[in-house]
Design a protein around this motif. Structure first.
Motif, mmCIF file in Angstrom:
data_model
loop_
_atom_site.group_PDB
_atom_site.id
_atom_site.type_symbol
_atom_site.label_atom_id
_atom_site.label_comp_id
_atom_site.label_asym_id
_atom_site.label_seq_id
_atom_site.Cartn_x
_atom_site.Cartn_y
_atom_site.Cartn_z
ATOM 1 N N SER A 29 -3.283 -6.365 -0.899
ATOM 2 C CA SER A 29 -3.218 -5.936 0.500
ATOM 3 C C SER A 29 -2.062 -6.575 1.262
ATOM 4 O O SER A 29 -1.650 -6.066 2.299
ATOM 5 C CB SER A 29 -4.542 -6.239 1.215
ATOM 6 N N MET A 30 -1.509 -7.676 0.754
ATOM 7 C CA MET A 30 -0.412 -8.334 1.463
ATOM 8 C C MET A 30 0.963 -7.832 1.024
ATOM 9 O O MET A 30 1.963 -8.135 1.677
ATOM 10 C CB MET A 30 -0.490 -9.851 1.247
ATOM 11 N N LEU A 31 1.021 -7.071 -0.053
ATOM 12 C CA LEU A 31 2.316 -6.657 -0.582
ATOM 13 C C LEU A 31 3.132 -5.879 0.441
ATOM 14 O O LEU A 31 4.312 -6.170 0.679
ATOM 15 C CB LEU A 31 2.104 -5.816 -1.843
ATOM 16 N N ALA A 32 2.509 -4.904 1.062
ATOM 17 C CA ALA A 32 3.240 -4.070 2.017
ATOM 18 C C ALA A 32 3.616 -4.821 3.281
ATOM 19 O O ALA A 32 4.548 -4.431 3.991
ATOM 20 C CB ALA A 32 2.408 -2.845 2.379
ATOM 21 N N ASP B 262 4.718 3.932 -2.045
ATOM 22 C CA ASP B 262 3.982 5.039 -2.647
ATOM 23 C C ASP B 262 2.544 4.667 -2.994
ATOM 24 O O ASP B 262 1.691 5.542 -3.134
ATOM 25 C CB ASP B 262 4.699 5.553 -3.892
ATOM 26 N N ILE B 263 2.237 3.378 -3.157
ATOM 27 C CA ILE B 263 0.862 2.993 -3.494
ATOM 28 C C ILE B 263 0.137 2.297 -2.344
ATOM 29 O O ILE B 263 -1.086 2.261 -2.321
ATOM 30 C CB ILE B 263 0.805 2.100 -4.749
ATOM 31 N N ALA B 264 0.879 1.761 -1.375
ATOM 32 C CA ALA B 264 0.245 1.023 -0.280
ATOM 33 C C ALA B 264 -0.787 1.832 0.499
ATOM 34 O O ALA B 264 -1.830 1.301 0.880
ATOM 35 C CB ALA B 264 1.312 0.467 0.664
ATOM 36 N N PRO B 265 -0.573 3.146 0.758
ATOM 37 C CA PRO B 265 -1.579 3.890 1.530
ATOM 38 C C PRO B 265 -2.920 4.056 0.827
ATOM 39 O O PRO B 265 -3.890 4.480 1.445
ATOM 40 C CB PRO B 265 -0.908 5.257 1.748
ATOM 41 N N ARG B 266 -2.996 3.727 -0.462
ATOM 42 C CA ARG B 266 -4.247 3.907 -1.190
ATOM 43 C C ARG B 266 -5.182 2.711 -1.067
ATOM 44 O O ARG B 266 -6.302 2.764 -1.597
ATOM 45 C CB ARG B 266 -3.941 4.199 -2.668
ATOM 46 N N TYR C 190 1.228 -1.687 -11.474
ATOM 47 C CA TYR C 190 0.593 -2.240 -10.280
ATOM 48 C C TYR C 190 -0.901 -2.436 -10.520
ATOM 49 O O TYR C 190 -1.546 -1.723 -11.297
ATOM 50 C CB TYR C 190 0.824 -1.341 -9.056
ATOM 51 N N LEU C 191 -1.444 -3.446 -9.838
ATOM 52 C CA LEU C 191 -2.856 -3.813 -9.927
ATOM 53 C C LEU C 191 -3.356 -4.016 -8.501
ATOM 54 O O LEU C 191 -2.911 -4.934 -7.815
ATOM 55 C CB LEU C 191 -3.022 -5.111 -10.735
ATOM 56 N N GLN C 192 -4.272 -3.172 -8.049
ATOM 57 C CA GLN C 192 -4.777 -3.290 -6.691
ATOM 58 C C GLN C 192 -6.145 -2.633 -6.593
ATOM 59 O O GLN C 192 -6.686 -2.110 -7.566
ATOM 60 C CB GLN C 192 -3.809 -2.644 -5.697
ATOM 61 N N GLY C 193 -6.748 -2.696 -5.388
ATOM 62 C CA GLY C 193 -8.010 -2.012 -5.145
ATOM 63 C C GLY C 193 -9.220 -2.681 -5.763
ATOM 64 O O GLY C 193 -10.187 -2.009 -6.118
ATOM 65 N N PHE C 194 -9.222 -4.003 -5.859
ATOM 66 C CA PHE C 194 -10.357 -4.698 -6.478
ATOM 67 C C PHE C 194 -11.614 -4.644 -5.598
ATOM 68 O O PHE C 194 -12.723 -4.825 -6.074
ATOM 69 C CB PHE C 194 -9.977 -6.145 -6.784
#
Length: 436
Positions: free
Chosen positions: A245-248, A257-261, A371-375
């Motif tokens: 969540s801090m990347l953007a 391209d992945i931050a809005p998800r 990329y690894l996100q959305g945990f």
């Protein structure tokens, strides 16, 4: 404005962290200066990034980790410390999108994630106060029925559970708030910052170079990746984005391209003064971690030095709730009336990365950027597995990684301007539903 308010409030939220107060951090790693080259550049020194770096270094790759702040300074070093079987989404998205066989593979991997975490603690001598034991609780008859269904599902999947309701609940948790409870011993709890620092030591011992205070402000994609920081750059064949969540917020152009998800959701914890051991043993027999099954949930456990670490309350606006300590004390007192007047010595919080369906969001951008996100609040164990899966994929064995990469994810509605207020309104509905 959004970027500045989130980063600023996030930094302040960690000033009274129990975790930071109870560790001795090593000297800071240097900031990146000049140009360096590596096989892999990893963005983010939390559980996911450090796990990926460790796994790839053990496979003989040269790895550089770039961290905007300090190792474990984000969700990995602030969370509730609860390592749980399964996924925040449940099995639904896996079964609906992947079919029964791969849904079962995903479930099995959630158990492997816990095994891997324990293996790393043993192999790298990471003392992080790990305790097995987890209690699920419900505060109404309707939620007790839902909990019973969940427990039945756990037992069908091989997780034995001890069920209690009504007058039997105090043998699992001594609280007037709950009408049903279940205990299993596959999940558990730990000191997350101690674990993060232990992973960093293990990664460095394997040859990983970690640079702190080195936010990635731009990322050039292509056959060769170039990650740029304020004072340097890294050229690499492969990259892993693990800033979640801090990347953007630190580098808005790094992964638009992945931050809005994913959505940054604030969550908060208080820590009491140390408590009487006999009282702790009565309130939570067996020293398990506890979580209710509300949508806006409470989660809590005792630390190794017998403080109650009580988490709850969320913010979908990135703004810290007013009177946070008083609100958290009230929630804690409703669960354990005996503690409503005990001193609170720590108050902190941070942002977790929630996906729309609450399932993890792993994938590729091009052929060499992962990329690894959305945990979604289940990252303590799952992030470690994610690091292993991405290392396998980089090494050419992507079978397990692709189970997750096949999951489809949607952006949050409303675009950059409207998605935060839309989510805040949605949360109001869920709070009303929890109250029924």
């Amino acid at each position: 404005m959004f970027q500045r308010s989130l980063v600023g409030s996030d930094t302040q939220l960690n000033r009274r962290s129990y975790y930071e107060a109870s560790v001795n951090r090593p000297e800071p790693c240097p900031a990146l200066e000049g140009a360096v080259q590596a096989d892999v550049v990893v963005v983010g020194a939390g559980f996911a990034g450090l796990s990926a770096a460790l796994e790839m270094a053990q496979r003989g790759l040269s790895v550089v980790v770039l961290e905007a702040d300090r190792v474990g300074s984000g969700a990995s070093g602030r969370n509730g410390g609860q390592a749980i079987v399964g996924y925040a989404s449940g099995q639904g998205p896996f079964e609906a999108q992947l079919g029964a066989a791969d849904a079962q593979r995903a479930w099995d991997m959630s158990l492997q994630a816990l095994d891997l975490m324990e293996q790393r603690m043993a192999a790298h001598q990471i003392d992080c106060d790990w305790v097995r034991g987890y209690v699920y609780v419900a505060d109404s008859a309707r939620k007790a029925r839902a909990l019973r269904d969940e427990v039945d599902g756990l037992q069908r999947r091989g997780i034995p559970c001890d069920w209690a309701e009504g007058a039997q609940v105090p043998r699992l948790i001594d609280s007037p708030r709950y009408v049903a409870a279940a205990r299993e011993t596959r999940s558990g709890h730990l000191h997350p910052l101690k674990y993060a620092l232990g992973l960093a030591r293990a990664a460095q011992a394997a040859g990983v170079r970690i640079f702190e205070h080195s936010p990635v402000t731009a990322l050039q994609r292509g056959a060769a990746l170039v990650a740029t920081t304020p004072q340097g750059l890294v050229k690499a064949r492969f990259g892993v984005l693990a800033g979640n969540s801090m990347l953007a917020q630190y580098g808005p152009q790094v992964a638009p391209d992945i931050a809005p998800r994913i959505m940054p959701v604030g969550t908060y914890i208080v820590g009491t003064a140390p408590l009487d051991p006999a009282l702790c043993a009565r309130l939570i027999p067996g020293n398990a971690a506890v979580c209710d099954n509300n949508f806006v949930l409470d989660y809590f456990r005792f630390s190794a030095d017998l403080r109650l670490l009580f988490g709850g309350r969320v913010s979908y606006t990135t703004q810290t709730p007013r009177n946070l300590e008083a609100v958290m004390r009230q929630r804690m007192g409703a669960v354990f009336p005996a503690l409503k007047n005990v001193p609170i010595e720590h108050v902190w919080g941070g942002f977790v990365d929630i996906s729309m369906n609450r399932a993890p969001d792993f994938g590729r951008l091009g052929g060499n950027l992962y990329y690894l996100q959305g945990f979604s609040g289940h990252g303590v164990a799952l992030t470690g597995l994610a690091g292993q899966l991405v290392a396998e994929a980089v090494a050419g064995q992507a079978g397990r990684f692709d189970v997750f990469a096949r999951l489809k994810h949607r952006a949050f509605p409303g675009g950059a301007l409207l998605r935060t207020p839309s989510l805040a309104l949605g949360m109001l509905w869920y709070r009303l539903r929890d109250a029924l």
